[in-house]
Scaffold this active site. Structure first.
Site, PDB file in Angstrom:
ATOM      1  N   ASP A   1      56.060  31.333  57.680  1.00  0.00           N
ATOM      2  CA  ASP A   1      55.449  30.545  58.757  1.00  0.00           C
ATOM      3  C   ASP A   1      55.130  31.380  59.993  1.00  0.00           C
ATOM      4  OD1 ASP A   1      55.732  28.357  57.148  1.00  0.00           O
ATOM      5  OD2 ASP A   1      57.331  27.410  58.304  1.00  0.00           O
TER       6      ASP A   1
ATOM      7  N   LYS B   1      56.543  23.593  65.885  1.00  0.00           N
ATOM      8  CA  LYS B   1      55.362  22.988  65.242  1.00  0.00           C
ATOM      9  C   LYS B   1      55.791  21.737  64.488  1.00  0.00           C
ATOM     10  CE  LYS B   1      56.581  24.434  60.840  1.00  0.00           C
ATOM     11  NZ  LYS B   1      57.135  23.563  59.796  1.00  0.00           N
TER      12      LYS B   1
HETATM   13  O1  C5P Z   1      59.096  33.002  53.812  1.00  0.00           O
HETATM   14  P1  C5P Z   1      60.392  32.355  54.103  1.00  0.00           P
HETATM   15  O2  C5P Z   1      61.517  33.353  54.197  1.00  0.00           O
HETATM   16  O3  C5P Z   1      60.353  31.450  55.273  1.00  0.00           O
HETATM   17  O4  C5P Z   1      60.695  31.424  52.871  1.00  0.00           O
HETATM   18  C1  C5P Z   1      61.992  30.960  52.568  1.00  0.00           C
HETATM   19  C2  C5P Z   1      62.001  30.579  51.113  1.00  0.00           C
HETATM   20  O5  C5P Z   1      61.175  29.429  50.913  1.00  0.00           O
HETATM   21  C3  C5P Z   1      61.436  31.632  50.192  1.00  0.00           C
HETATM   22  O6  C5P Z   1      62.438  32.510  49.775  1.00  0.00           O
HETATM   23  C4  C5P Z   1      60.913  30.810  49.034  1.00  0.00           C
HETATM   24  O7  C5P Z   1      61.978  30.434  48.208  1.00  0.00           O
HETATM   25  C5  C5P Z   1      60.435  29.537  49.705  1.00  0.00           C
HETATM   26  N1  C5P Z   1      58.993  29.529  49.998  1.00  0.00           N
HETATM   27  C6  C5P Z   1      58.113  29.317  48.937  1.00  0.00           C
HETATM   28  N2  C5P Z   1      56.767  29.283  49.179  1.00  0.00           N
HETATM   29  C7  C5P Z   1      56.289  29.427  50.439  1.00  0.00           C
HETATM   30  C8  C5P Z   1      57.169  29.640  51.507  1.00  0.00           C
HETATM   31  C9  C5P Z   1      58.527  29.678  51.257  1.00  0.00           C
HETATM   32  O8  C5P Z   1      58.532  29.167  47.795  1.00  0.00           O
HETATM   33  N3  C5P Z   1      54.974  29.361  50.643  1.00  0.00           N
END
Ligand code: C5P
Length: 305
Positions: free
Chosen positions: A141, A15
Site C-alpha cells: 500500500d 486511507k
Molecule cells: O505488501 P504487504 O507487506 O503489505 O502485504 C502483507 C501480506 O498481505 C503479504 O505478505 C501477502 O500475504 C498479502 N498481500 C497479498 N496481495 C496483495 C497485498 C498483500 O496477498 N496485493
C-alpha cells in the site's frame, strides 16, 4: 554530542478503501487488486532529525502504541539510508493516531511520509520513481501514499496507480470495533481458503464503471469489499452496520481494507450526525470518528474539504 543537521515534520494521513476487489493469488504469492483508495483527515505525525555522524544509526520513538521492532517507520528509514549510502544519526518520532491493523493504512502511510521527509532533508536525491520502488519494497500500500493523489484507483499488487478526480464534498465516519485487529496476510489466506473450498460469490465491476461511479451520489454506489466474506465472528457486527447505514438514504458503508474498520461516506452532515448517534446507541464496543475525505487544492497540496 551529535550536531543537528536538519529537522522535518509531516503528517501521514490514513486511507479508506471505498471499493476492494481481490483477484486470484499470483505466482509471487501476492494477489491482484482493483481498489479505490481515498485519503482521510485522520493522520499520524512524524518528526525527523538528521544529526551528523560517521556511521548510520536509526532511532524510532512511537508515541501512543507499544514499541514494535522492525516497524515500517524504521524499515523505511533504513532502506532509504542504505540506498543512498547515508551516514547520519536519524531520530524519528511518530505520534500514532491511526489504529493498527485497522485497514486504514497507518503503517504504510508512516513509511511513505518517512521516505518523503528523508528525501527532502537529503536534497531530493531520489526521483519519484526511485521512491515508489523503495515504497513497494516496504509494503503493497505504500506506493499509493507516495503517489501524490488523494484519490486513486489502485491495481496490480498495489503499485499500479491511476489518479482519480477527487470530490470536495465527501464526509463520513470510521467505525472501529474494540479489540479486533486484522492481519492482512491472514485475511488474504482466509479468502484463498474460502475460494478453494466453497467457492464464493463472484462479483465484478469494470474499471471504467468503478471510476465514473465515484462522481455519483454515495447512496447509489455499487462498490463492495471481497474481505467481507472472511470476517468470521465479526460478520454479524458488519451486517448490523450495513443495515443501520442503509436506513440513511444518502450514505454508503463498507469495510475498509481487510478490516477491521467500517467506513461510512455521505455528503450531508446532519444525516451523518444522526447515523453516528444511532451507531453510538447500538453498542459500546466500537470507537466512532468523524472524517473528511481529502482532496488536492489548486496548489497541489492536500487540503481539507
Ligand atoms: O505488501 P504487504 O507487506 O503489505 O502485504 C502483507 C501480506 O498481505 C503479504 O505478505 C501477502 O500475504 C498479502 N498481500 C497479498 N496481495 C496483495 C497485498 C498483500 O496477498 N496485493
Amino acid at each position: 554530542m551529535v550536531g543537528v543537521l536538519r529537522h522535518a515534520h509531516g503528517l501521514a494521513p490514513a486511507k479508506i478503501n471505498v471499493h476492494l476487489a481481490v483477484g486470484p493469488r499470483r505466482s509471487d504469492g501476492y494477489h491482484s487488486l482493483r481498489s479505490i483508495f481515498q485519503l482521510i483527515d485522520l493522520a499520524d505525525e512524524i518528526s525527523i532529525t538528521l544529526g551528523e555522524s560517521e556511521t548510520l544509526s536509526v532511532e524510532v520513538k512511537m508515541v501512543g502504541i507499544p514499541p514494535i521492532r522492525g516497524n515500517t517507520v524504521e524499515r523505511a528509514a533504513l532502506l532509504f539510508a542504505e540506498t543512498i549510502g547515508l551516514s547520519a544519526d536519524i531520530r524519528i518520532t511518530c505520534v500514532k493516531q491511526i489504529p493498527m491493523e485497522s485497514g486504514l493504512g497507518g503503517g504504510s502511510s508512516d513509511a511513505a511520509t518517512v521516505l518523503l521527509l528523508l528525501n527532502r532533508l537529503c536534497g531530493q536525491v531520489l526521483s519519484d520513481r526511485d521512491l515508489l520502488a523503495l515504497g513497494a519494497a516496504i509494503g503493497s500500500d505504500v506506493p499509493f501514499f507516495l503517489g501524490g493523489s488523494a484519490l486513486s484507483c489502485v491495481e496490480g499488487r498495489g503499485e499500479v496507480l491511476t489518479p482519480m478526480v477527487p470530490r470536495d464534498d465527501l464526509i463520513g465516519l470510521v467505525v472501529m470495533p474494540h479489540g479486533f485487529g486484522v492481519s492482512t496476510a491472514r485475511a488474504f489466506a482466509d479468502l484463498d481458503a474460502l475460494r478453494a473450498t466453497e467457492g464464493m460469490e463472484k462479483r465484478d465491476l469494470k474499471k471504467s464503471e468503478m471510476i465514473s461511479m465515484y462522481g455519483d451520489m454515495p447512496s447509489t454506489w455499487r462498490y463492495f469489499n471481497d474481505f467481507r466474506q472472511v470476517m468470521g465472528p465479526l460478520a454479524p457486527f458488519y451486517d448490523r452496520l450495513d443495515a443501520v447505514t442503509e436506513e440513511f438514504s444518502g450514505c454508503f458503508g463498507t469495510l475498509s481494507g481487510s478490516g477491521a474498520t467500517y467506513c461510512v461516506v455521505g455528503v450531508d452532515s446532519d444525516e451523518i450526525g444522526w447515523l453516528r448517534t444511532k451507531l453510538e446507541n447500538m453498542a459500546a464496543i466500537m470507537t466512532i470518528r468523524d472524517i473528511k475525505c481529502l482532496h488536492r487544492g489548486h496548489s497541489g497540496d492536500t487540503v481539507l474539504v
